[in-house]
Design a protein around this motif. Structure first.
Motif, PDB file in Angstrom:
ATOM      1  N   SER A 206      38.396  38.102  20.937  1.00 20.59           N
ATOM      2  CA  SER A 206      39.204  36.890  20.832  1.00 20.59           C
ATOM      3  C   SER A 206      39.272  36.459  19.376  1.00 20.59           C
ATOM      4  CB  SER A 206      38.626  35.764  21.680  1.00 20.59           C
ATOM      5  OG  SER A 206      37.361  35.362  21.178  1.00 20.59           O
ATOM      6  N   GLY A 207      40.205  35.572  19.086  1.00 20.22           N
ATOM      7  CA  GLY A 207      40.340  35.015  17.748  1.00 20.22           C
ATOM      8  C   GLY A 207      40.694  33.541  17.847  1.00 20.22           C
ATOM      9  N   THR A 208      40.140  32.745  16.946  1.00 13.73           N
ATOM     10  CA  THR A 208      40.387  31.311  16.934  1.00 13.73           C
ATOM     11  C   THR A 208      40.817  30.886  15.540  1.00 13.73           C
ATOM     12  OG1 THR A 208      38.636  31.008  18.570  1.00 13.73           O
ATOM     13  CG2 THR A 208      39.361  29.049  17.389  1.00 13.73           C
ATOM     14  N   PHE A 209      41.917  30.159  15.449  1.00 14.22           N
ATOM     15  CA  PHE A 209      42.369  29.634  14.157  1.00 14.22           C
ATOM     16  C   PHE A 209      41.567  28.384  13.835  1.00 14.22           C
ATOM     17  CE2 PHE A 209      45.986  32.180  15.358  1.00 14.22           C
ATOM     18  CZ  PHE A 209      46.323  32.785  14.160  1.00 14.22           C
ATOM     19  N   LEU A 210      40.927  28.392  12.671  1.00 12.57           N
ATOM     20  CA  LEU A 210      40.147  27.261  12.197  1.00 12.57           C
ATOM     21  C   LEU A 210      40.904  26.571  11.063  1.00 12.57           C
ATOM     22  CD1 LEU A 210      36.702  29.105  12.067  1.00 12.57           C
ATOM     23  CD2 LEU A 210      37.640  27.765  13.950  1.00 12.57           C
ATOM     24  N   ALA A 211      40.288  25.587  10.446  1.00 10.34           N
ATOM     25  CA  ALA A 211      40.916  24.864   9.336  1.00 10.34           C
ATOM     26  C   ALA A 211      41.096  25.775   8.122  1.00 10.34           C
ATOM     27  CB  ALA A 211      40.052  23.662   8.953  1.00 10.34           C
ATOM     28  N   ASP A 212      41.999  25.398   7.243  1.00  9.64           N
ATOM     29  CA  ASP A 212      42.228  26.080   5.961  1.00  9.64           C
ATOM     30  C   ASP A 212      42.616  27.548   6.114  1.00  9.64           C
ATOM     31  OD1 ASP A 212      41.612  23.726   4.606  1.00  9.64           O
ATOM     32  OD2 ASP A 212      39.487  24.205   4.566  1.00  9.64           O
TER      33      ASP A 212
ATOM     34  N   ILE B  78      40.540  32.453  10.255  1.00 11.06           N
ATOM     35  CA  ILE B  78      40.533  32.956  11.626  1.00 11.06           C
ATOM     36  C   ILE B  78      39.125  33.461  11.924  1.00 11.06           C
ATOM     37  CG2 ILE B  78      41.539  34.575  13.272  1.00 11.06           C
ATOM     38  CD1 ILE B  78      43.925  34.804  11.289  1.00 11.06           C
ATOM     39  N   GLU B  79      38.555  33.020  13.048  1.00 14.72           N
ATOM     40  CA  GLU B  79      37.260  33.531  13.478  1.00 14.72           C
ATOM     41  C   GLU B  79      37.495  34.501  14.628  1.00 14.72           C
ATOM     42  OE1 GLU B  79      32.855  32.068  14.813  1.00 14.72           O
ATOM     43  OE2 GLU B  79      34.555  30.836  15.392  1.00 14.72           O
ATOM     44  N   TYR B  80      37.060  35.740  14.435  1.00 12.70           N
ATOM     45  CA  TYR B  80      37.193  36.781  15.453  1.00 12.70           C
ATOM     46  C   TYR B  80      35.860  36.980  16.147  1.00 12.70           C
ATOM     47  CZ  TYR B  80      41.499  38.082  13.045  1.00 12.70           C
ATOM     48  OH  TYR B  80      42.740  38.077  12.491  1.00 12.70           O
ATOM     49  N   LYS B  81      35.884  37.111  17.461  1.00 18.12           N
ATOM     50  CA  LYS B  81      34.715  37.511  18.250  1.00 18.12           C
ATOM     51  C   LYS B  81      34.890  39.006  18.511  1.00 18.12           C
ATOM     52  CE  LYS B  81      33.254  33.255  19.312  1.00 18.12           C
ATOM     53  NZ  LYS B  81      32.289  32.607  18.518  1.00 18.12           N
ATOM     54  N   LEU B  82      33.941  39.801  18.049  1.00 18.26           N
ATOM     55  CA  LEU B  82      34.036  41.252  18.158  1.00 18.26           C
ATOM     56  C   LEU B  82      33.286  41.768  19.388  1.00 18.26           C
ATOM     57  CD1 LEU B  82      33.402  42.190  14.418  1.00 18.26           C
ATOM     58  CD2 LEU B  82      35.531  41.540  15.522  1.00 18.26           C
ATOM     59  N   SER B  83      33.721  42.900  19.897  1.00 19.61           N
ATOM     60  CA  SER B  83      33.104  43.482  21.085  1.00 19.61           C
ATOM     61  C   SER B  83      31.692  43.984  20.822  1.00 19.61           C
ATOM     62  CB  SER B  83      33.969  44.628  21.615  1.00 19.61           C
ATOM     63  OG  SER B  83      34.071  45.654  20.645  1.00 19.61           O
ATOM     64  N   ILE B  84      31.274  44.067  19.559  1.00 22.45           N
ATOM     65  CA  ILE B  84      29.923  44.523  19.230  1.00 22.45           C
ATOM     66  C   ILE B  84      28.937  43.364  19.172  1.00 22.45           C
ATOM     67  CG2 ILE B  84      30.673  46.616  18.064  1.00 22.45           C
ATOM     68  CD1 ILE B  84      30.343  45.144  15.394  1.00 22.45           C
ATOM     69  N   GLY B  85      29.384  42.157  19.540  1.00 21.82           N
ATOM     70  CA  GLY B  85      28.490  41.017  19.657  1.00 21.82           C
ATOM     71  C   GLY B  85      28.352  40.139  18.429  1.00 21.82           C
ATOM     72  N   VAL B  86      29.238  40.253  17.463  1.00 23.57           N
ATOM     73  CA  VAL B  86      29.181  39.398  16.276  1.00 23.57           C
ATOM     74  C   VAL B  86      30.507  38.667  16.099  1.00 23.57           C
ATOM     75  CG1 VAL B  86      27.501  40.835  15.059  1.00 23.57           C
ATOM     76  CG2 VAL B  86      29.921  41.222  14.692  1.00 23.57           C
ATOM     77  N   SER B  87      30.482  37.632  15.279  1.00 22.60           N
ATOM     78  CA  SER B  87      31.696  36.913  14.898  1.00 22.60           C
ATOM     79  C   SER B  87      32.010  37.250  13.453  1.00 22.60           C
ATOM     80  CB  SER B  87      31.488  35.403  15.026  1.00 22.60           C
ATOM     81  OG  SER B  87      31.306  35.050  16.365  1.00 22.60           O
TER      82      SER B  87
ATOM     83  N   THR C 125      34.749  35.996  10.175  1.00 23.50           N
ATOM     84  CA  THR C 125      35.813  35.100   9.737  1.00 23.50           C
ATOM     85  C   THR C 125      36.601  35.745   8.621  1.00 23.50           C
ATOM     86  OG1 THR C 125      34.355  33.985   8.166  1.00 23.50           O
ATOM     87  CG2 THR C 125      34.560  32.989  10.350  1.00 23.50           C
ATOM     88  N   ALA C 126      37.891  35.433   8.591  1.00 27.59           N
ATOM     89  CA  ALA C 126      38.775  35.963   7.558  1.00 27.59           C
ATOM     90  C   ALA C 126      39.849  34.926   7.262  1.00 27.59           C
ATOM     91  CB  ALA C 126      39.424  37.260   8.027  1.00 27.59           C
ATOM     92  N   ARG C 127      40.242  34.866   6.021  1.00 31.47           N
ATOM     93  CA  ARG C 127      41.358  33.997   5.649  1.00 31.47           C
ATOM     94  C   ARG C 127      42.664  34.692   6.012  1.00 31.47           C
ATOM     95  NH1 ARG C 127      40.737  29.508   3.397  1.00 31.47           N
ATOM     96  NH2 ARG C 127      38.838  28.947   2.347  1.00 31.47           N
ATOM     97  N   ASP C 128      43.650  33.914   6.343  1.00 35.48           N
ATOM     98  CA  ASP C 128      44.989  34.437   6.603  1.00 35.48           C
ATOM     99  C   ASP C 128      45.455  35.135   5.327  1.00 35.48           C
ATOM    100  OD1 ASP C 128      47.661  34.887   7.108  1.00 35.48           O
ATOM    101  OD2 ASP C 128      48.037  32.892   7.887  1.00 35.48           O
ATOM    102  N   ASN C 129      45.742  36.426   5.393  1.00 36.04           N
ATOM    103  CA  ASN C 129      46.028  37.183   4.177  1.00 36.04           C
ATOM    104  C   ASN C 129      47.475  37.118   3.702  1.00 36.04           C
ATOM    105  OD1 ASN C 129      47.316  38.803   6.002  1.00 36.04           O
ATOM    106  ND2 ASN C 129      46.206  40.652   5.488  1.00 36.04           N
TER     107      ASN C 129
END
Length: 65
Positions: free
Chosen positions: A24-30, A33-42, A44-48
């Motif tokens: 899944s992915g969630t749009f945060l402020a600024d 984007i926070e991605y939830k990965l299938s390997i059990g970690v989150s 974050t990345a800025r919109d490129n």
């Protein structure tokens, strides 16, 4: 090794890899984007899109747990 320049070269989008890795992915402020990965970690990345318009800015991704 030279830094990746998205204005000079393109990497094709691999939908098969994306759908296997991203739960899944969630749009945060600024434009973050926070991605939830299938390997059990989150992750974050800025919109490129801003980096494509302003090549002097670096896009950084960092893991979040």
């Amino acid at each position: 090794m030279e830094p990746f320049n998205p204005k000079k070269e393109r990497v094709p989008f691999r939908r098969d890899i994306f759908t296997r890795l991203i739960k899944s992915g969630t749009f945060l402020a600024d434009d973050v984007i926070e991605y939830k990965l299938s390997i059990g970690v989150s992750w974050t990345a800025r919109d490129n899109r801003a980096a494509l318009e302003a090549p002097d800015k670096k896009v950084r991704m960092k893991p979040t747990e």
